[in-house]
Design an enzyme around this catalytic site. Structure first.
Site, PDB file in Angstrom:
ATOM      1  N   GLN A 103       0.842  -1.195   0.000  1.00  0.00           N
ATOM      2  CA  GLN A 103       0.000   0.000   0.000  1.00  0.00           C
ATOM      3  C   GLN A 103       0.879   1.248   0.000  1.00  0.00           C
ATOM      4  OE1 GLN A 103      -2.030  -1.691   3.647  1.00  0.00           O
ATOM      5  NE2 GLN A 103      -3.818  -0.759   2.718  1.00  0.00           N
ATOM      6  N   HIS A 121      -1.067   1.390  -4.635  1.00  0.00           N
ATOM      7  CA  HIS A 121      -1.413   2.814  -4.636  1.00  0.00           C
ATOM      8  C   HIS A 121      -0.456   3.643  -5.488  1.00  0.00           C
ATOM      9  CE1 HIS A 121      -3.611   2.136  -0.530  1.00  0.00           C
ATOM     10  NE2 HIS A 121      -4.233   1.578  -1.549  1.00  0.00           N
ATOM     11  N   CYS A 154       3.265  18.612 -19.117  1.00  0.00           N
ATOM     12  CA  CYS A 154       3.835  17.463 -19.818  1.00  0.00           C
ATOM     13  C   CYS A 154       4.984  17.912 -20.726  1.00  0.00           C
ATOM     14  CB  CYS A 154       2.738  16.800 -20.651  1.00  0.00           C
ATOM     15  SG  CYS A 154       3.325  15.390 -21.610  1.00  0.00           S
ATOM     16  N   ASP A 238       8.315  -4.950  16.229  1.00  0.00           N
ATOM     17  CA  ASP A 238       8.757  -4.116  15.121  1.00  0.00           C
ATOM     18  C   ASP A 238       9.197  -5.008  13.954  1.00  0.00           C
ATOM     19  OD1 ASP A 238      10.219  -0.971  15.062  1.00  0.00           O
ATOM     20  OD2 ASP A 238      10.428  -2.405  13.417  1.00  0.00           O
TER      21      ASP A 238
END
Ligand SMILES: [Zn+2]
Length: 270
Positions: A103, A121, A154, A238
């Site tokens: 993600q 994403h 662009c 962790d």
């Protein structure tokens, strides 16, 4: 060695397919700030509404000016991949992990050496033209913004489109292809491992549910997640410590297998 870790190492070494889903927790140790929760930047420093797709469409210049600030906050202190990213790349090398679905948009899995990667994403290091799809390094786009040319346009001659970060903005649909592949991998995997994701953001949060129906679900996190009740393995701690421990457990198992084969060979020769 932790018994649960040894059992999971056995499970993934023998499994036909292993998919890993990672979230922001994997990158915290690399200096990427937390987005959600009380300490998260969405709660304290930035307004998510400024970074929505509809804001980009309505006011691309203002969007990019805010985006520059967000980008510097998100990536200004990034120190590169950490031991969690490296452990996942190592598990791919060992032939244990088939694909990493992330993600995160920070690109750190690729930098650590993971090859089979689905960035659900998108990737913040790239920007794309909304008209022709030309891909440009985001740093180039941000240099334009810094120089007062916002929104960045662009570079293709004759194209009048402007650039958009190649990430899924709030209010924007996930790219169908990436999500469909991730879903298929989740469904086909014998073991699905979630690392550092609170599993609150749909539709990625539904992947572990589907995976748990078909195979084993393992969740690595510092705290509780929304899907703990579905998990067959819950590893607290962790990820920069727990994932290297998993690598060690897998290597120990592979070492025992190699020794066992060695003994067989000797027996056959004798
Ligand atoms: Zn273009």
């Amino acid at each position: 060695m932790d018994e649960q870790m040894a059992a999971l190492a056995d499970e993934i070494s023998a499994a036909g397919g292993v998919t890993v889903l990672t979230g922001a927790g994997v990158s915290n140790a690399s200096g990427v700030p937390t987005f959600r929760g009380e300490e998260g930047i969405w709660n304290n420093e930035f307004d998510p509404a400024d970074f929505r797709m509809d804001r980009f469409e309505r006011d691309p210049a203002g969007f990019w000016t805010d985006r520059l600030e967000l980008h510097e906050r998100m990536f200004g202190d990034v120190t590169g991949p950490n031991d969690a990213h490296r452990a996942l790349a190592r598990l791919e090398d060992l032939g244990v992990v088939d694909v990493v679905v992330t993600q995160n948009t920070d690109g750190l899995h690729a930098e650590a050496g993971t090859n089979r990667l689905i960035e659900l994403h998108g990737n913040n290091a790239r920007s794309v033209c909304v008209e022709c799809g030309e891909s440009v390094p985001t740093e180039t786009a941000l240099d334009d913004v810094r120089a007062g040319n916002s929104p960045p346009s662009c570079p293709v001659v004759g194209c009048t489109g402007h650039l958009k970060p190649d990430v899924v903005l709030f209010g924007e649909r996930l790219p169908g292809g990436a999500y469909d592949s991730a879903r298929r991998m989740a469904w086909e995997s014998d073991v699905f491992i979630v690392v550092g994701s609170s599993l609150t953001v749909a539709p990625a949060s539904t992947l572990p549910e589907e995976a748990a129906e078909r195979g084993q679900l393992a969740i690595f996190d510092t705290g509780e997640t929304e899907k703990d009740h579905l998990a067959h393995y819950l590893v607290r701690g962790d990820a920069t410590e727990t994932l290297p421990a998993l690598v060690e457990a897998v290597q120990a198992r592979l070492g025992r297998e190699a020794d066992a084969r060695g003994v067989e060979n000797v027996t056959q020769e004798g």
